[in-house]
Design a protein around this motif. Structure first.
Motif, PDB file in Angstrom:
ATOM      1  N   ASP A 219      12.474 -32.570  27.812  1.00  0.00           N
ATOM      2  CA  ASP A 219      12.367 -31.263  28.587  1.00  0.00           C
ATOM      3  C   ASP A 219      12.776 -30.901  29.937  1.00  0.00           C
ATOM      4  O   ASP A 219      12.804 -30.088  30.452  1.00  0.00           O
ATOM      5  CB  ASP A 219      10.792 -31.041  28.466  1.00  0.00           C
ATOM      6  CG  ASP A 219      10.269 -30.690  27.109  1.00  0.00           C
ATOM      7  OD1 ASP A 219      11.132 -30.624  26.215  1.00  0.00           O
ATOM      8  OD2 ASP A 219       9.013 -30.549  26.906  1.00  0.00           O
TER       9      ASP A 219
ATOM     10  N   SER B 275      12.106 -21.240  34.426  1.00  0.00           N
ATOM     11  CA  SER B 275      12.309 -21.059  32.879  1.00  0.00           C
ATOM     12  C   SER B 275      11.428 -21.846  32.109  1.00  0.00           C
ATOM     13  O   SER B 275      10.810 -21.468  31.100  1.00  0.00           O
ATOM     14  CB  SER B 275      13.897 -21.358  32.839  1.00  0.00           C
ATOM     15  OG  SER B 275      14.030 -21.575  31.120  1.00  0.00           O
ATOM     16  N   HIS B 276      11.075 -23.245  32.675  1.00  0.00           N
ATOM     17  CA  HIS B 276      10.103 -23.929  32.040  1.00  0.00           C
ATOM     18  C   HIS B 276       8.711 -23.190  31.956  1.00  0.00           C
ATOM     19  O   HIS B 276       8.152 -23.143  30.868  1.00  0.00           O
ATOM     20  CB  HIS B 276      10.058 -25.419  32.535  1.00  0.00           C
ATOM     21  CG  HIS B 276       9.122 -26.253  32.028  1.00  0.00           C
ATOM     22  ND1 HIS B 276       9.235 -27.037  30.887  1.00  0.00           N
ATOM     23  CD2 HIS B 276       7.798 -26.613  32.494  1.00  0.00           C
ATOM     24  CE1 HIS B 276       8.214 -27.672  30.289  1.00  0.00           C
ATOM     25  NE2 HIS B 276       7.221 -27.316  31.569  1.00  0.00           N
TER      26      HIS B 276
ATOM     27  N   ASN C 134       7.913 -20.114  32.137  1.00  0.00           N
ATOM     28  CA  ASN C 134       8.022 -19.159  31.127  1.00  0.00           C
ATOM     29  C   ASN C 134       7.546 -19.624  29.521  1.00  0.00           C
ATOM     30  O   ASN C 134       6.780 -19.099  28.933  1.00  0.00           O
ATOM     31  CB  ASN C 134       9.328 -18.088  31.160  1.00  0.00           C
ATOM     32  CG  ASN C 134       9.218 -17.153  32.354  1.00  0.00           C
ATOM     33  OD1 ASN C 134       8.139 -16.822  32.688  1.00  0.00           O
ATOM     34  ND2 ASN C 134      10.309 -17.116  32.884  1.00  0.00           N
ATOM     35  N   ARG C 135       8.492 -20.473  29.470  1.00  0.00           N
ATOM     36  CA  ARG C 135       8.056 -21.234  27.800  1.00  0.00           C
ATOM     37  C   ARG C 135       6.748 -21.845  27.778  1.00  0.00           C
ATOM     38  O   ARG C 135       6.057 -21.652  26.790  1.00  0.00           O
ATOM     39  CB  ARG C 135       9.167 -22.225  27.585  1.00  0.00           C
ATOM     40  CG  ARG C 135      10.555 -21.587  27.396  1.00  0.00           C
ATOM     41  CD  ARG C 135      11.337 -22.699  26.815  1.00  0.00           C
ATOM     42  NE  ARG C 135      11.398 -24.077  27.682  1.00  0.00           N
ATOM     43  CZ  ARG C 135      12.357 -24.304  28.882  1.00  0.00           C
ATOM     44  NH1 ARG C 135      12.980 -23.092  28.950  1.00  0.00           N
ATOM     45  NH2 ARG C 135      12.358 -25.349  29.390  1.00  0.00           N
TER      46      ARG C 135
ATOM     47  N   GLU D  26       4.073 -18.992  27.507  1.00  0.00           N
ATOM     48  CA  GLU D  26       4.190 -18.503  26.169  1.00  0.00           C
ATOM     49  C   GLU D  26       3.315 -19.290  25.096  1.00  0.00           C
ATOM     50  O   GLU D  26       2.500 -18.902  24.429  1.00  0.00           O
ATOM     51  CB  GLU D  26       5.476 -18.254  25.626  1.00  0.00           C
ATOM     52  CG  GLU D  26       6.326 -17.131  26.200  1.00  0.00           C
ATOM     53  CD  GLU D  26       5.552 -15.832  25.918  1.00  0.00           C
ATOM     54  OE1 GLU D  26       5.208 -15.536  24.617  1.00  0.00           O
ATOM     55  OE2 GLU D  26       5.583 -14.889  26.858  1.00  0.00           O
ATOM     56  N   ALA D  27       3.625 -20.543  25.179  1.00  0.00           N
ATOM     57  CA  ALA D  27       2.764 -21.579  24.280  1.00  0.00           C
ATOM     58  C   ALA D  27       1.427 -21.694  24.673  1.00  0.00           C
ATOM     59  O   ALA D  27       0.357 -21.756  23.928  1.00  0.00           O
ATOM     60  CB  ALA D  27       3.382 -23.197  24.599  1.00  0.00           C
TER      61      ALA D  27
END
Length: 166
Positions: A64, A146-147, A149-150, A153-154
């Motif tokens: 990641d 960016s990480h 935001n992901r 969401e999770a």
């Protein structure tokens, strides 16, 4: 120079259900299992009825981490993240978070507000990322955002599943 971020999510549950979920140690343990890695740890948890404080150590898997970041990291990427939620009054509550990565190379600070939006909860998060590596800090900050935001969401998908079961 820090990079700012913001994120907003609808949680299909009543505001009180969201707050009581955040105040439940089992929620955080389940979230680590669902969203995190087997190495993640719940380091501290305290819930006093009107305030919740949680500290988690997260281990970011190598796959990641973008190549650019791997070149400058001093070993495995470990993040210590402390979140606090307070002020539940039936219509809203607030939160704050602080995360430190790689021994202080990266810092994330943020605030949240969770409000009742017609019978469901709406959480808005904003903050900033600061990576203190000359010449690469700005690029790495954008990768972190960016990480984040992901990750958000999770975490919200997990929160929706958790609250739906309550």
């Amino acid at each position: 120079m820090a990079t700012r971020f913001s994120h907003s999510a609808r949680i299909d549950a009543r505001l009180e259900t969201v707050f009581t979920s955040y105040a439940d140690e089992a929620y955080w343990r389940d979230r680590m299992i669902t969203v995190g890695t087997p190495e993640d740890t719940l380091d501290d948890f305290a819930s006093t009825g009107d305030a919740v404080s949680v500290t988690i150590t997260q281990h970011i898997p190598d796959e990641d981490i973008p190549d650019l970041a791997r070149k400058v990291l001093p070993g495995r990427l470990v993040i210590v993240r402390t979140s606090t939620f307070t002020g539940f009054d039936g219509e809203r509550f607030t939160g704050s978070a602080h995360a430190e990565a790689a021994g202080g190379i990266g810092l994330i600070d943020g605030n949240a507000e969770v409000v009742d939006a017609g019978g469901v909860a709406q959480e808005s998060v904003s903050g900033q990322v600061n990576v203190s590596i000359p010449l690469l800090g700005g690029k790495l900050e954008k990768l972190v955002v960016s990480h984040l935001n992901r990750l958000f969401e999770a975490e919200y998908r997990h929160l929706n599943r958790w609250t739906a079961a309550r």
